[in-house]
Design an enzyme around this catalytic site. Sequence first.
Site, mmCIF file in Angstrom:
data_model
loop_
_atom_site.group_PDB
_atom_site.id
_atom_site.type_symbol
_atom_site.label_atom_id
_atom_site.label_comp_id
_atom_site.label_asym_id
_atom_site.label_seq_id
_atom_site.Cartn_x
_atom_site.Cartn_y
_atom_site.Cartn_z
ATOM 1 N N ASP A 134 -3.301 4.570 -3.058
ATOM 2 C CA ASP A 134 -3.888 5.905 -2.927
ATOM 3 C C ASP A 134 -2.753 6.898 -3.121
ATOM 4 O O ASP A 134 -1.820 6.612 -3.859
ATOM 5 C CB ASP A 134 -4.587 6.048 -1.569
ATOM 6 C CG ASP A 134 -5.742 7.063 -1.594
ATOM 7 O OD1 ASP A 134 -5.495 8.209 -2.014
ATOM 8 O OD2 ASP A 134 -6.864 6.719 -1.188
ATOM 9 N N HIS B 4 -2.688 7.598 -6.447
ATOM 10 C CA HIS B 4 -3.648 8.611 -6.902
ATOM 11 C C HIS B 4 -2.929 9.912 -7.250
ATOM 12 O O HIS B 4 -3.374 10.657 -8.108
ATOM 13 C CB HIS B 4 -4.705 8.860 -5.832
ATOM 14 C CG HIS B 4 -5.739 7.775 -5.745
ATOM 15 N ND1 HIS B 4 -5.897 6.815 -6.713
ATOM 16 C CD2 HIS B 4 -6.675 7.503 -4.804
ATOM 17 C CE1 HIS B 4 -6.871 6.000 -6.376
ATOM 18 N NE2 HIS B 4 -7.372 6.397 -5.220
#
Length: 557
Positions: free
Chosen positions: A298, A332
Amino acid sequence: MKHISACSCHSKIALACIFLFSAASAMAQQKVNLPIIQQVNFKKDTTSIASFGAKGDGVTLNTQSINKTIASVSQKGGGVVLIPSGLWLTGPIELKSNVNLHLKRDAIVQFTDDFNQYKLVEGNWEGQPAWRNQSPISGVNLENIAITGSGIIDGNGGAWRMVKKDKLTETQWKKLISSGGVVSEDGKMWYPSEKTVKGSKTKNAGVIVAGKTAADYEDIKDFLRPNLLVLTNCKKILLEGVTFQNSPAWNLHPLLCEDLTLRNLQVKNPWFAQNGDGVDVESCKNVLIEGSTFDVGDDGICIKSGRDEAGRKRGVPTENVIIRNNVVYHAHGGFVIGSEMSGGAKNIWVYDCSFIGTDIGLRFKTTRGRGGVVENIFVDNINMIDIPGEAILFDMYYAAVDPVPLAGEKREAIKTVTVPVTAATPQFKNFYIKNVVANGAEKAIFFRGLPEMNIKDIHLENVTIQSKKGIEIIEASGIFLKNVNVITNDTNPVVHVQNGTNININGLQYKNGAELLFDITGEKTKGVNVTGTDVSKAKKASAISQEVNKTALQISK
C-alpha cells in the site's frame, strides 16, 4: 557479556540547515530552518534474551522470556536487550522506556500465527478509535526507546490478510486456497477464516462503541488485523538498520509521538498485501525518515493525522517532518499525505528520494468529511521511473480504492456537486515542488479539488515528466508551473484546465507537433496566464469551451 550500543544513540544531532525553494509568486525564495530531532541515549549494559530462557529454535514460544528481559532492563535504568542469532518465535512484545532492542544480523524474530496469543485491545485504525488485535510490537507512554541492529522482524502477515484473486497468478491462487481458509461467494477473495469473512461484512467493524467490551467483538476478531509496530504517545524513538516485513496490516505506525528517527530501515510487504503500508506517521511532531527502503503493498511513506470528526477532535497535526534519501519500490504512493489527515499536516520537507514502480509518485489525497489543513509542504529532487498512475497527484475525491484499476475493473465517473464549507471540508495549500524527473507515467500531473474548496497555491518548478498523458487541472486556484516539461504520447490536449483560476504557466515545454496545447473548460475558469512558452510547436494552441469567457486564457511571450 559484550556491550552493544546502537549507532547514533549517544548525541543529539542538530539537523538545522538551509533549504531553498523558488516559486513564481510573491514568495520567490524562502529559507527554512529544518527541525531538530532529539536523539536517544542508552546505557551500554547488554542483556541477552537467552539469559531469561529464550530459545531460538523456531519452535519455542518466547513471549514471556523476551518481555521479562525488556522489563528487567528497564527497571534497572535501561540498556540493550540483545536478540542473538536464531529464529525466535514469539507472541506480542511490549517495549519499555530506556531500552534498545538490538537484533544481530542473523536473528529473525517471527510472530506466531496463533491468534489466541493476541488479545483484543482498544487501539486505533485508520484514524479512529477501534478494537484491534494487540500489535506484535507496541509501546505506550514511553521515552527513549529503540529497535536497532541488522536482523529481521517478521509479522507473519500472511496468516491474517485477505487476498484478492486478481493480484495473484493462477498458480499462486490455487496454492493459497489449498492452504485452507474461505473463498468468497464470487470467487474473487480469499479469507483466512470465517471470522475474517464476517468482519469484512460488518459495517464499521471494530469501531469502539460505548457499553461494548472486547467480548462483543470476538466473532470478528480475526478480521481486526494489527499493525506490526504501534508506538503511542512516546518520545525519543529510534528505529535503525532493522528489516520490518510481512505485517498483518500497516508495518510501522507511530501515533502521537515526538522526536522520532527512522534510519536505514528495510520495510517490506508482498505487493498484494492489503493495507500493507510501509510507515504511517500519525499526529507526530519532529520526525526524521532517512536512508530507508520501502517495498510494500500500500502507501510507502505516509503522513496522517486522524480521520473525520475523531481526527478533528484530537486536533493534533503531523508537523516538522524531514524525509530524505529514501527509495520506495512497489507502493500505492511513494510519498503520501492522507487520506486520514483531519488533524492537519504542516512543515514537511521531502528531498533526495527515488520512487521506482510506485502506483503514484507524489500522492496527496483527501475527501469531503475529513476536514483538516495540509500546508507548507516542500519537495525537492525527486526521481521516478515506471509509474503506472500519476507522477504527481492532488485529489480531493479519494474513494478508498487502489489508485490503478485492475484489469476489467470499471469505476464510475465523479459527479461534481457543490456543498457548503464546514469544519469537515479539507484543504490543500502552499505546496512547493521542485526538481522532479519522472521517466514513465500514465499521467504527468493531476489536480482535482472540490468546487467549494479548491486546491490552492501549488508551485511546481523544474519538472520533467515522460508520460502517456499530460497535465489536468480541475477546481484549483493559484497554480504556478515554471519550467515544466511534459513529454507525452497523448497530446490532445497537453494541458486541460477545468474551473481553474489564477493558473500561471511559465516556460512550458512539450512534444513538438502536439495536437492541442491548452483545453480550457468550466464556467468558473479565469486567469489562465501563459508566458515564455512557444505555442507554435502545437498544431492547435488552444480550445476554449463556450461556457468560458474568451479572455480566460492569455498567452504572451
